[in-house]
Design an enzyme around this catalytic site. Structure first.
Site, mmCIF file in Angstrom:
data_model
loop_
_atom_site.group_PDB
_atom_site.id
_atom_site.type_symbol
_atom_site.label_atom_id
_atom_site.label_comp_id
_atom_site.label_asym_id
_atom_site.label_seq_id
_atom_site.Cartn_x
_atom_site.Cartn_y
_atom_site.Cartn_z
ATOM 1 N N LEU A 28 0.893 -1.187 -0.008
ATOM 2 C CA LEU A 28 -0.153 0.019 0.043
ATOM 3 C C LEU A 28 0.834 1.225 0.001
ATOM 4 O O LEU A 28 0.639 2.252 -0.664
ATOM 5 C CB LEU A 28 -0.834 0.024 1.314
ATOM 6 N N LYS A 29 2.002 1.145 0.828
ATOM 7 C CA LYS A 29 2.924 2.332 0.533
ATOM 8 C C LYS A 29 3.422 2.747 -0.570
ATOM 9 O O LYS A 29 3.476 3.821 -1.197
ATOM 10 C CB LYS A 29 3.905 2.045 1.794
#
Length: 315
Positions: free
Chosen positions: A182-183
């Site tokens: 997600l980062k």
């Protein structure tokens, strides 16, 4: 159990996060947190803002003093080296409480899975916990905190995070790889914005359009932080702002984004990110690492046949 907080990595993000954790501990009658950083000169910078905090001479001392250890490390090789020592310290101290490691580094998903497996071998927990936000947001405790990993560990630290670190927690599920992913997905969007800003600002110069007028247009129609902050940098050609995202870190993330599909067994062509990576690499040659990653615009200008540095650049 009572929270005993440790922190490893006191850089531009880790320093203000640790400061907030020290204040949180003092306000909640918890023991003063401890920290370790490879460059010990950082201790003297932080000590006045962190009354009572313990600054450790040795990395392993953090494990001795803590049962929740945050880390914020430069890249995957550094993270693997540091965690090897942290896990060895846990193994040598079998009688202490279970340690929860909260890794705020931006790493490859496969690295996070590797570290989680190593943590389980010493009966510790490991969470992939990267954050979104720049150092000013870290200082204001308004980061967006991602959490990936086992639910029990996440539930233990969520109250701490929402009080001392973040305005919001995004739970990415029990697979630590999804937290790291997600980062990278989020940073791919931001990097795409920076690339497009660099290209359109080169175009404004090419046609003789006033960059200040263009930046005011962006502020009105795209009132989002990445557009405004990075547009400001590019519009005046100033990439030395200390609150920015370092080019070296941005280049590392660009490379990790390009391998993200492969990490999940689905290699994918990402032409925008590949182009931005090339521009970051050239900007690194022209500017060095100690600049904001929006400096990629100098490479865009050069590729367009312009002078890399705008005449309005400020020292």
């Amino acid at each position: 159990m009572s929270l005993l907080i440790g922190y490893v990595g006191l850089g531009n993000m880790g320093g203000p996060i640790f400061t907030n954790l020290v204040n949180y501990a003092a306000s909640n009658n918890l023991p003063a947190p401890c920290a370790w950083n490879i460059v010990k000169a950082r201790y003297e910078e932080l000590r006045p803002r962190c009354p009572g905090a313990v600054f450790c001479d040795e990395l392993e001392e953090v494990v001795m003093r803590s049962n929740v250890v945050f880390t914020c490390l430069l890249n995957d090789p550094v993270a693997e080296e540091v965690y090897e020592r942290l896990f060895a310290a846990v193994r040598e101290n079998k009688g202490k409480d279970k340690v929860v490691f909260v890794d705020q580094s931006s790493l490859k998903p496969r690295t996070s899975r590797k570290l989680e497996a190593a943590a389980h071998q010493v009966r510790a927990s490991y969470l992939a916990a990267p954050v979104f936000g720049r150092p000013d947001a870290a200082q204001a405790a308004t980061l967006v905190q991602v959490l990936g990993g086992e639910n029990a560990a996440k539930e233990l630290i969520k109250p701490l995070i929402v009080s001392a670190i973040a305005r919001r927690v995004v739970d990415a599920g029990e697979d630590v790889a999804k937290g790291s992913a997600l980062k990278l997905l989020g940073n791919s969007l931001i990097l795409g914005v920076v690339e497009m800003l660099a290209e359109t600002y080169a175009l404004t110069d090419a046609i003789g359009f006033d960059p200040e007028v263009y930046q005011n247009f962006i502020r009105d129609f795209f009132p989002l932080y990445p557009y405004i902050a990075y547009g400001d940098n590019i519009s005046i050609g100033n990439f030395s702002r200390p609150e920015g995202f370092r080019l070296e870190a941005g280049l590392k993330d660009a490379r990790n984004i390009l391998s993200l599909g492969e990490d999940f067994g689905r290699p994918l062509n990402l032409p925008t990110i590949e182009l931005a990576k090339q521009h970051l690499e050239r900007a690194q040659e022209l500017c060095g690492n100690d600049v904001d990653w929006s400096a990629l615009s100098v490479a865009v200008r050069e590729r367009a046949g312009m002078e890399p540095f705008r005449q309005l650049a400020q020292p």
